[in-house]
Design a protein around this motif. Structure first.
Motif, PDB file in Angstrom:
ATOM      1  N   ARG A   1     -82.863 -55.852   3.713  1.00 30.08           N
ATOM      2  CA  ARG A   1     -81.640 -55.581   2.959  1.00 30.08           C
ATOM      3  C   ARG A   1     -81.620 -56.350   1.639  1.00 30.08           C
ATOM      4  NH1 ARG A   1     -76.740 -56.753   6.864  1.00 30.08           N
ATOM      5  NH2 ARG A   1     -75.615 -56.519   4.881  1.00 30.08           N
TER       6      ARG A   1
ATOM      7  N   SER B   1     -73.373 -48.247   0.357  1.00 31.21           N
ATOM      8  CA  SER B   1     -72.862 -49.152   1.392  1.00 31.21           C
ATOM      9  C   SER B   1     -73.636 -50.462   1.361  1.00 31.21           C
ATOM     10  CB  SER B   1     -73.002 -48.511   2.771  1.00 31.21           C
ATOM     11  OG  SER B   1     -72.858 -49.463   3.802  1.00 31.21           O
TER      12      SER B   1
ATOM     13  N   LEU C   1     -74.437 -52.278   3.715  1.00 31.45           N
ATOM     14  CA  LEU C   1     -75.429 -52.310   4.792  1.00 31.45           C
ATOM     15  C   LEU C   1     -76.683 -51.521   4.436  1.00 31.45           C
ATOM     16  CD1 LEU C   1     -73.149 -51.898   7.946  1.00 31.45           C
ATOM     17  CD2 LEU C   1     -74.518 -53.900   7.355  1.00 31.45           C
ATOM     18  N   PHE C   2     -76.556 -50.606   3.481  1.00 31.44           N
ATOM     19  CA  PHE C   2     -77.671 -49.737   3.144  1.00 31.44           C
ATOM     20  C   PHE C   2     -78.276 -50.029   1.775  1.00 31.44           C
ATOM     21  CE2 PHE C   2     -77.760 -46.091   6.277  1.00 31.44           C
ATOM     22  CZ  PHE C   2     -79.140 -46.074   6.384  1.00 31.44           C
TER      23      PHE C   2
ATOM     24  N   LEU D   1     -80.878 -42.117  10.182  1.00 28.86           N
ATOM     25  CA  LEU D   1     -80.431 -43.185  11.078  1.00 28.86           C
ATOM     26  C   LEU D   1     -80.646 -42.810  12.541  1.00 28.86           C
ATOM     27  CD1 LEU D   1     -79.031 -45.929  11.426  1.00 28.86           C
ATOM     28  CD2 LEU D   1     -76.837 -44.695  11.402  1.00 28.86           C
TER      29      LEU D   1
ATOM     30  N   GLU E   1     -80.804 -44.941  16.458  1.00 29.20           N
ATOM     31  CA  GLU E   1     -80.564 -46.246  17.064  1.00 29.20           C
ATOM     32  C   GLU E   1     -81.876 -46.778  17.629  1.00 29.20           C
ATOM     33  OE1 GLU E   1     -77.500 -48.717  19.949  1.00 29.20           O
ATOM     34  OE2 GLU E   1     -77.450 -46.531  19.968  1.00 29.20           O
TER      35      GLU E   1
ATOM     36  N   THR F   1     -82.194 -51.133  14.090  1.00 35.37           N
ATOM     37  CA  THR F   1     -80.851 -50.806  13.597  1.00 35.37           C
ATOM     38  C   THR F   1     -79.726 -51.223  14.538  1.00 35.37           C
ATOM     39  OG1 THR F   1     -80.937 -48.584  14.588  1.00 35.37           O
ATOM     40  CG2 THR F   1     -81.729 -48.822  12.316  1.00 35.37           C
TER      41      THR F   1
ATOM     42  N   THR G   1     -77.710 -54.228  13.429  1.00 36.64           N
ATOM     43  CA  THR G   1     -77.119 -54.223  12.082  1.00 36.64           C
ATOM     44  C   THR G   1     -76.219 -53.010  11.908  1.00 36.64           C
ATOM     45  OG1 THR G   1     -79.144 -53.143  11.263  1.00 36.64           O
ATOM     46  CG2 THR G   1     -78.994 -55.543  11.041  1.00 36.64           C
ATOM     47  N   LEU G   2     -76.799 -51.857  11.604  1.00 33.11           N
ATOM     48  CA  LEU G   2     -76.019 -50.669  11.272  1.00 33.11           C
ATOM     49  C   LEU G   2     -75.130 -50.208  12.422  1.00 33.11           C
ATOM     50  CD1 LEU G   2     -78.769 -48.675   9.339  1.00 33.11           C
ATOM     51  CD2 LEU G   2     -77.097 -50.280   8.439  1.00 33.11           C
TER      52      LEU G   2
ATOM     53  N   SER H   1     -71.634 -51.929  13.076  1.00 29.29           N
ATOM     54  CA  SER H   1     -70.505 -51.707  12.184  1.00 29.29           C
ATOM     55  C   SER H   1     -69.879 -50.339  12.446  1.00 29.29           C
ATOM     56  CB  SER H   1     -70.955 -51.794  10.721  1.00 29.29           C
ATOM     57  OG  SER H   1     -69.921 -51.395   9.852  1.00 29.29           O
TER      58      SER H   1
ATOM     59  N   PHE I   1     -69.136 -48.487   9.223  1.00 28.14           N
ATOM     60  CA  PHE I   1     -70.294 -47.810   8.654  1.00 28.14           C
ATOM     61  C   PHE I   1     -70.589 -46.519   9.411  1.00 28.14           C
ATOM     62  CE2 PHE I   1     -74.805 -46.860   9.032  1.00 28.14           C
ATOM     63  CZ  PHE I   1     -75.129 -46.608   7.707  1.00 28.14           C
TER      64      PHE I   1
ATOM     65  N   TYR J   1     -70.807 -42.735   8.056  1.00 25.67           N
ATOM     66  CA  TYR J   1     -72.053 -41.982   8.207  1.00 25.67           C
ATOM     67  C   TYR J   1     -71.773 -40.649   8.914  1.00 25.67           C
ATOM     68  CZ  TYR J   1     -76.879 -40.865   9.505  1.00 25.67           C
ATOM     69  OH  TYR J   1     -78.097 -40.234   9.670  1.00 25.67           O
TER      70      TYR J   1
END
Length: 255
Positions: free
Chosen positions: A96, A151, A153-154, A191, A193, A197, A200-201, A204, A207, A211
């Motif tokens: 990141r 974002s 996060l991205f 994305l 899982e 990820t 992190t992603l 949230s 987020f 998404y």
């Protein structure tokens, strides 16, 4: 056309996530599988799952950023199986940060794993594929090779850049090696899982809500949903597909 019986597949980054899923899919399609990653203990668990399908598997510790490690790993695979028909270059990292916050060390980490790793592994696999006049190379890039996101996060500028570089490398390899009956293509997952990820992603909800709202499918990818594309590009079903980039993202790149 999708049958991989008698084939040997080698998967980097095979200890977890999309790499482990693909390795098992290869076995279920009939291939023997060589599993490469840095974490030997996790490779053992994947190896045991593959062996339950009746296919052979070996676990080979390997750091794709280290040439000697790669050279030794490819040698071990060839010694065990005698050939490599399929190479899935899956090992990757997502660091990141934007150009105003990234350290040079983090920038280099992205390129060392995501680009140099593909170069080094391919360097030692391609000669054998050229000799046997057959090979299927699949490079895992990312939808973020062609799109970005504001974002926090991205914001991953080194990831964007390194995955875009994978596309350039894929095209170059495809043009050079087609004459040897070697196909080289890339996949761009969105994305999913995974171990990478989940912490992190997927932590949230804000987020994920954003998404899911923007993505036409209304959700991230599910476990196993990348495997069909992996098997297609790794089998003779894609014998006339060369240098392509297939995005697997539920339509997210369309909006």
């Amino acid at each position: 056309m999708f049958d991989l019986s008698g084939k040997v597949a080698m998967v980097t980054g095979a200890s977890a996530g999309l790499g482990a899923d693909a390795a098992l899919a290869y076995a279920q399609a009939g291939a023997d599988v060589a599993l490469l990653a840095r974490r030997a203990e996790k490779l053992t668990a994947v190896k045991e799952e593959i062996e339950k399908t009746g296919r052979r598997a070996i676990a080979v510790p390997c750091d794709v950023t280290d040439e000697e490690s790669v050279k030794a790993a490819v040698s071990a695979v060839l010694q065990a199986f005698g050939r490599i028909d399929i190479l899935l270059n899956n090992a990757g990292v997502a660091v990141r940060g934007g150009v105003d916050t990234l350290s040079v060390e983090d920038w280099n980490k992205s390129f060392d794993t995501n680009v140099k790793g593909i170069f080094l592994v391919s360097k030692y696999v391609v000669p054998q594929m050229k000799e046997q006049k057959y090979g299927k190379i699949v490079n895992i890039a990312s939808v973020n090779a062609v799109i970005a996101d504001k974002s926090d996060l991205f914001i991953r500028h080194s990831y964007n850049a390194s995955k875009a570089a994978v596309l350039g490398l894929t095209k170059g390899m495809a043009c050079s090696y087609a004459q040897y009956n070697i196909t080289v293509n890339a996949i761009g997952p969105a994305l999913f899982e995974t171990e990478m990820t989940a912490g992190t992603l997927f932590k949230s909800q804000e987020f994920l809500n954003g998404y899911n709202t923007l993505n036409p499918a209304g959700r991230p990818g599910k476990k196993g949903e990348l495997n069909g594309t992996v098997l297609y590009l790794s089998s003779d079903a894609s014998s006339y597909v060369q240098g392509q980039f297939i995005i697997v993202d539920g339509g997210g790149a369309l909006v």
